[in-house]
Design a protein around this motif. Structure first.
Motif, PDB file in Angstrom:
ATOM      1  N   LYS A   1      -0.780   7.925  -0.980  1.00  0.00           N
ATOM      2  CA  LYS A   1      -1.979   8.140  -1.796  1.00  0.00           C
ATOM      3  C   LYS A   1      -3.231   8.403  -0.967  1.00  0.00           C
ATOM      4  O   LYS A   1      -4.240   8.852  -1.491  1.00  0.00           O
TER       5      LYS A   1
ATOM      6  N   ILE B   1      -8.403   0.442   0.536  1.00  0.00           N
ATOM      7  CA  ILE B   1      -7.780   0.741   1.809  1.00  0.00           C
ATOM      8  C   ILE B   1      -8.627   0.177   2.941  1.00  0.00           C
ATOM      9  O   ILE B   1      -9.684  -0.423   2.708  1.00  0.00           O
TER      10      ILE B   1
ATOM     11  N   MET C   1       0.840  -1.201   0.000  1.00  0.00           N
ATOM     12  CA  MET C   1       0.000   0.000   0.000  1.00  0.00           C
ATOM     13  C   MET C   1       0.867   1.240   0.000  1.00  0.00           C
ATOM     14  O   MET C   1       1.758   1.383   0.833  1.00  0.00           O
TER      15      MET C   1
ATOM     16  N   GLU D   1     -10.232  10.479  -8.243  1.00  0.00           N
ATOM     17  CA  GLU D   1      -9.348   9.549  -7.558  1.00  0.00           C
ATOM     18  C   GLU D   1     -10.175   8.886  -6.460  1.00  0.00           C
ATOM     19  O   GLU D   1     -10.765   9.578  -5.622  1.00  0.00           O
TER      20      GLU D   1
ATOM     21  N   ALA E   1      -9.502  -2.594  -8.156  1.00  0.00           N
ATOM     22  CA  ALA E   1      -8.064  -2.331  -8.120  1.00  0.00           C
ATOM     23  C   ALA E   1      -7.476  -2.278  -9.526  1.00  0.00           C
ATOM     24  O   ALA E   1      -6.612  -1.434  -9.824  1.00  0.00           O
TER      25      ALA E   1
ATOM     26  N   PHE F   1     -10.952   5.984  -3.374  1.00  0.00           N
ATOM     27  CA  PHE F   1     -10.477   5.131  -2.289  1.00  0.00           C
ATOM     28  C   PHE F   1     -11.678   4.372  -1.730  1.00  0.00           C
ATOM     29  O   PHE F   1     -12.631   4.994  -1.249  1.00  0.00           O
TER      30      PHE F   1
ATOM     31  N   ASN G   1      -8.071   2.720  -5.304  1.00  0.00           N
ATOM     32  CA  ASN G   1      -7.262   2.389  -4.133  1.00  0.00           C
ATOM     33  C   ASN G   1      -8.124   1.650  -3.109  1.00  0.00           C
ATOM     34  O   ASN G   1      -9.130   2.191  -2.650  1.00  0.00           O
TER      35      ASN G   1
END
Length: 218
Positions: free
Chosen positions: A5, A213, A1, A182, A206, A184, A211
């Motif tokens: 980011k 997380i 990871m 972007e 992915a 997450f 991202n």
């Protein structure tokens, strides 16, 4: 990871949070008609606590909300002779038939957090002729107001979590990425319909640059 980011407090002005479909009909807490495993009071409370913590840090909060008419195309009851979880083709689109859920103005269509916490609760699936997994548009291509709201707020990054990983979370995250945000996805603040489809959904997201997380990363 790559921890660099993950949005920091300095990024809060351009980062939005989307809580996807935290509604009674998708939880075991409310014995919903499409309850996802692992959505008891502990899960709902955790989502609320994390969401309020992000709000306190200055992130802008949005929620999506399934809001279906009683004769919605996705309900097996709208197709005589059909049964829950069958798949049919309608106008060239594959459609899974679900038990009736999140019917507009019904108790279990409600968001399980105070709506005033959010800058906007974006309703989806309001057209009876098309299903709508994504918070951005339905399967007929009609857009919700979500993207306009995000652009108006100059938001470029999104933290996404909720229900269900392998359906509405995935569709919302993928559509956000396609639109240049972007993204997450907080996987432990999501719950999926099945282990296999959840794993596949996380892998697909992915692969599209999203991202993945955990709460510990926030």
């Amino acid at each position: 990871m790559d921890m660099s980011k993950i949005p920091s407090p300095d990024a809060r002005a351009v980062t939005g949070v989307i809580v996807v479909d935290l509604q009674g009909d998708f939880t075991t807490l409310k014995q919903g008609s499409l309850a996802v495993d692992g959505t008891d009071s502990t899960y709902v409370k955790t989502v609320e606590q994390v969401t309020l913590r992000l709000r306190a840090k200055g992130f802008t909060l949005f929620a999506t909300q399934d809001w279906h008419p009683r004769d919605h195309v996705s309900f097996f009851t709208s197709h005589p002779g059909k049964h829950p979880f069958e798949t049919v083709e309608i106008d060239g689109l594959s459609q899974t038939l679900w038990p009736p859920h999140c019917v507009a103005d019904s108790e279990n269509a409600g968001i399980l957090m105070d709506p005033s916490f959010f800058s906007m609760v974006v309703k989806k699936g309001t057209c009876k002729d098309y299903d709508s997994y994504s918070g951005f548009q339905d399967q007929g291509g009609t857009s919700t107001e979500l993207e306009r709201l995000l652009r108006a707020g100059k938001i470029t990054r999104l933290i996404v979590y909720g229900l269900a990983t392998d359906y509405c979370v995935k569709a919302t995250a993928l559509d956000a990425a396609k639109r240049g945000f972007e993204v997450f996805v907080v996987k432990d603040l999501c719950r999926g319909v099945s282990v296999d489809t959840t794993r596949a959904a996380l892998e697909e997201m992915a692969q599209h640059g999203i991202n993945i997380i955990t709460m510990a990363d926030l």
